[in-house]
Design an enzyme around this catalytic site. Structure first.
Site, PDB file in Angstrom:
ATOM      1  N   MET A  35       0.851  -1.202   0.000  1.00  9.98           N
ATOM      2  CA  MET A  35       0.000   0.000   0.000  1.00  9.98           C
ATOM      3  C   MET A  35       0.885   1.250   0.000  1.00  9.98           C
ATOM      4  O   MET A  35       0.460   2.324   0.443  1.00  9.98           O
ATOM      5  CB  MET A  35      -0.930  -0.001   1.222  1.00  9.98           C
ATOM      6  CG  MET A  35      -1.900  -1.183   1.201  1.00  9.98           C
ATOM      7  SD  MET A  35      -3.402  -0.889   2.147  1.00  9.98           S
ATOM      8  CE  MET A  35      -2.742  -0.614   3.773  1.00  9.98           C
ATOM      9  N   LEU A  38       6.588   2.934   1.605  1.00 12.47           N
ATOM     10  CA  LEU A  38       7.518   1.802   1.655  1.00 12.47           C
ATOM     11  C   LEU A  38       8.638   2.023   2.668  1.00 12.47           C
ATOM     12  O   LEU A  38       9.088   3.147   2.891  1.00 12.47           O
ATOM     13  CB  LEU A  38       8.120   1.571   0.265  1.00 12.47           C
ATOM     14  CG  LEU A  38       7.099   1.291  -0.841  1.00 12.47           C
ATOM     15  CD1 LEU A  38       7.827   1.011  -2.157  1.00 12.47           C
ATOM     16  CD2 LEU A  38       6.175   0.128  -0.488  1.00 12.47           C
ATOM     17  N   HIS A  39       9.075   0.930   3.271  1.00 11.46           N
ATOM     18  CA  HIS A  39      10.177   0.948   4.224  1.00 11.46           C
ATOM     19  C   HIS A  39      11.042  -0.288   3.973  1.00 11.46           C
ATOM     20  O   HIS A  39      10.772  -1.052   3.039  1.00 11.46           O
ATOM     21  CB  HIS A  39       9.649   1.004   5.668  1.00 11.46           C
ATOM     22  CG  HIS A  39       8.618  -0.043   5.971  1.00 11.46           C
ATOM     23  ND1 HIS A  39       8.882  -1.387   5.933  1.00 11.46           N
ATOM     24  CD2 HIS A  39       7.297   0.072   6.283  1.00 11.46           C
ATOM     25  CE1 HIS A  39       7.802  -2.066   6.231  1.00 11.46           C
ATOM     26  NE2 HIS A  39       6.800  -1.205   6.435  1.00 11.46           N
ATOM     27  N   HIS A  42       9.422  -3.641   3.155  1.00  6.42           N
ATOM     28  CA  HIS A  42       8.988  -3.849   1.766  1.00  6.42           C
ATOM     29  C   HIS A  42      10.195  -4.141   0.871  1.00  6.42           C
ATOM     30  O   HIS A  42      10.133  -4.972  -0.035  1.00  6.42           O
ATOM     31  CB  HIS A  42       8.269  -2.608   1.229  1.00  6.42           C
ATOM     32  CG  HIS A  42       7.015  -2.262   1.967  1.00  6.42           C
ATOM     33  ND1 HIS A  42       6.918  -1.160   2.785  1.00  6.42           N
ATOM     34  CD2 HIS A  42       5.802  -2.861   1.996  1.00  6.42           C
ATOM     35  CE1 HIS A  42       5.692  -1.094   3.283  1.00  6.42           C
ATOM     36  NE2 HIS A  42       4.997  -2.115   2.827  1.00  6.42           N
ATOM     37  N   GLN A  66     -10.282  -2.287   2.865  1.00  2.00           N
ATOM     38  CA  GLN A  66      -9.755  -3.006   4.026  1.00  2.00           C
ATOM     39  C   GLN A  66      -9.637  -2.109   5.254  1.00  2.00           C
ATOM     40  O   GLN A  66      -9.134  -2.536   6.288  1.00  2.00           O
ATOM     41  CB  GLN A  66      -8.432  -3.690   3.700  1.00  2.00           C
ATOM     42  CG  GLN A  66      -7.262  -2.751   3.466  1.00  2.00           C
ATOM     43  CD  GLN A  66      -6.035  -3.517   2.991  1.00  2.00           C
ATOM     44  OE1 GLN A  66      -5.916  -3.942   1.849  1.00  2.00           O
ATOM     45  NE2 GLN A  66      -5.068  -3.719   3.884  1.00  2.00           N
ATOM     46  N   GLU A 153       5.701 -11.525   7.081  1.00  2.00           N
ATOM     47  CA  GLU A 153       5.136 -12.319   8.191  1.00  2.00           C
ATOM     48  C   GLU A 153       4.628 -11.438   9.328  1.00  2.00           C
ATOM     49  O   GLU A 153       3.982 -11.934  10.232  1.00  2.00           O
ATOM     50  CB  GLU A 153       6.193 -13.287   8.731  1.00  2.00           C
ATOM     51  CG  GLU A 153       6.419 -14.477   7.824  1.00  2.00           C
ATOM     52  CD  GLU A 153       7.371 -15.493   8.423  1.00  2.00           C
ATOM     53  OE1 GLU A 153       7.956 -15.238   9.502  1.00  2.00           O
ATOM     54  OE2 GLU A 153       7.547 -16.545   7.794  1.00  2.00           O
ATOM     55  N   SER A 190       6.896  -0.879  10.176  1.00  2.00           N
ATOM     56  CA  SER A 190       5.510  -0.717   9.745  1.00  2.00           C
ATOM     57  C   SER A 190       5.344   0.710   9.248  1.00  2.00           C
ATOM     58  O   SER A 190       5.933   1.639   9.813  1.00  2.00           O
ATOM     59  CB  SER A 190       4.561  -0.950  10.931  1.00  2.00           C
ATOM     60  OG  SER A 190       3.273  -0.439  10.632  1.00  2.00           O
TER      61      SER A 190
HETATM   62  O1  PAF Z   1      -0.156  -5.702   3.698  1.00  2.00           O
HETATM   63  C1  PAF Z   1      -0.552  -4.788   2.953  1.00  2.00           C
HETATM   64  O2  PAF Z   1       0.144  -3.802   2.700  1.00  2.00           O
HETATM   65  C2  PAF Z   1      -1.933  -4.877   2.357  1.00  2.00           C
HETATM   66  O3  PAF Z   1      -2.825  -5.469   3.245  1.00  2.00           O
HETATM   67  C3  PAF Z   1      -1.976  -5.575   0.999  1.00  2.00           C
HETATM   68  C4  PAF Z   1      -1.549  -7.035   1.111  1.00  2.00           C
HETATM   69  C5  PAF Z   1      -1.072  -4.861   0.013  1.00  2.00           C
HETATM   70  C6  PAF Z   1      -3.412  -5.563   0.427  1.00  2.00           C
HETATM   71  O4  PAF Z   1      -3.876  -4.259   0.265  1.00  2.00           O
END
Ligand code: PAF
Length: 286
Positions: A35, A38-39, A42, A66, A153, A190
């Site tokens: 989403m 990024l860090h 990712h 979500q 994870e 995060s």
């Molecule tokens: O973990 C995330 O960043 C999100 O839940 C994902 C898997 C990209 C789905 O939007």
């Protein structure tokens, strides 16, 4: 490591054509769904993608379905230029950045619900969350058609839910988890860590420390109730508001009284307004 800027795709037909070319050439394609914001966590997924595949596609889409009505969708950090620069550094080949209208055109009416695995832990705390995740990830998998997709994870329940959806729906893709990347003091990386005040940031590593203590105290099939109670008290004393803290079977995610098989200690807790989640394995090294 490639320094070239990943090619950015906002159009599905063009993306599909490019991935089809790669696959025709026998190149293994790996998807890293994100989403944005990024860090290093990712980037570790992209690095793993480069290790196991020839082409890495990172998707960036802040998925509205979500997030609950009182969650942080509108303030979720968005910085596409910074994300693309990080993906270039990590050596991603492509960035798939669909607009909301591409993901959810007018009339969109399908959702994927995974039962069982979503009934505990984050499920009751975030109604609809996993349905939103399973739906968007299924779409991303069908759009990109990768050979493998990688997930951190840290979101262990999410990883299990996606594995289940992919198995149930016979999607021809391998779903792999990648170990959590942590700060030197143990805090799991995060995108939401940037919400923490300096005082909250100073307290935050306690979360992982407590999980590690519980994991150590429940190894070898010892009862989990005592270590869990002590851990909860330690977190509350450090200023956390604990939503759940449990030792669960790593496959079913059902709480266990003793960790006799593969198990995880999982937590969700608020520090101020920021909700943090984390987990560690009980029986494996962590
Ligand atoms: O973990 C995330 O960043 C999100 O839940 C994902 C898997 C990209 C789905 O939007």
């Amino acid at each position: 490591m490639s320094e070239s800027i990943p090619q950015r795709f906002s159009d599905l037909v063009t993306l599909r054509r490019r991935v089809a070319d790669w696959r025709r050439a026998g190149e293994r394609v790996v998807l890293v769904p994100t989403m944005g914001a990024l860090h290093e966590g990712h980037l570790a997924l992209v690095a793993e993608g480069r290790r196991i595949g020839r082409r890495v596609v990172a998707s960036i889409f802040v998925n509205p379905t979500q997030f609950g009505p009182n969650e942080d969708f509108s303030r979720y950090p968005r910085d596409l230029e910074a994300d693309l620069a990080l993906l270039a550094r990590a050596g991603a080949d492509a960035a798939w950045t669909p607009a909301a209208e591409i993901m959810y055109p007018p009339g969109f009416s399908t959702r994927i619900d995974v039962s069982g695995l979503t009934e505990g832990l984050c499920g009751p705390c975030r109604p609809g969350h996993f349905s939103g995740v399973a739906t968007v990830v299924t779409k991303l998998l069908n759009q990109v058609v990768p050979d493998v997709a990688l997930f951190g994870e840290k979101d262990f329940q999410q990883l299990r839910v996606i594995q289940q959806a992919v198995a149930d729906l016979d999607l021809a893709v391998e779903i792999r988890g990648v170990p959590t990347v942590r700060e030197a003091d143990g805090l799991a990386l995060s995108s939401r860590n940037r919400y923490l005040s300096p005082e909250e940031r100073a307290a935050a590593p306690r979360l992982h420390a407590v999980l590690a203590e519980i994991a150590a105290g429940t190894r070898g099939g010892m009862p989990v109730a005592g270590p869990l109670a002590e851990g909860r008290a330690a977190l509350e004393a450090a200023g956390f508001h604990v939503q759940y803290l449990a030792v669960c079977d790593a496959r079913t995610l059902e709480p266990v009284e003793r960790a006799n098989g593969p198990a995880r200690v999982l937590v969700a807790a608020f520090l101020g307004r920021t909700r943090l989640i984390d987990n560690v394995a009980v029986r494996e090294a962590f």
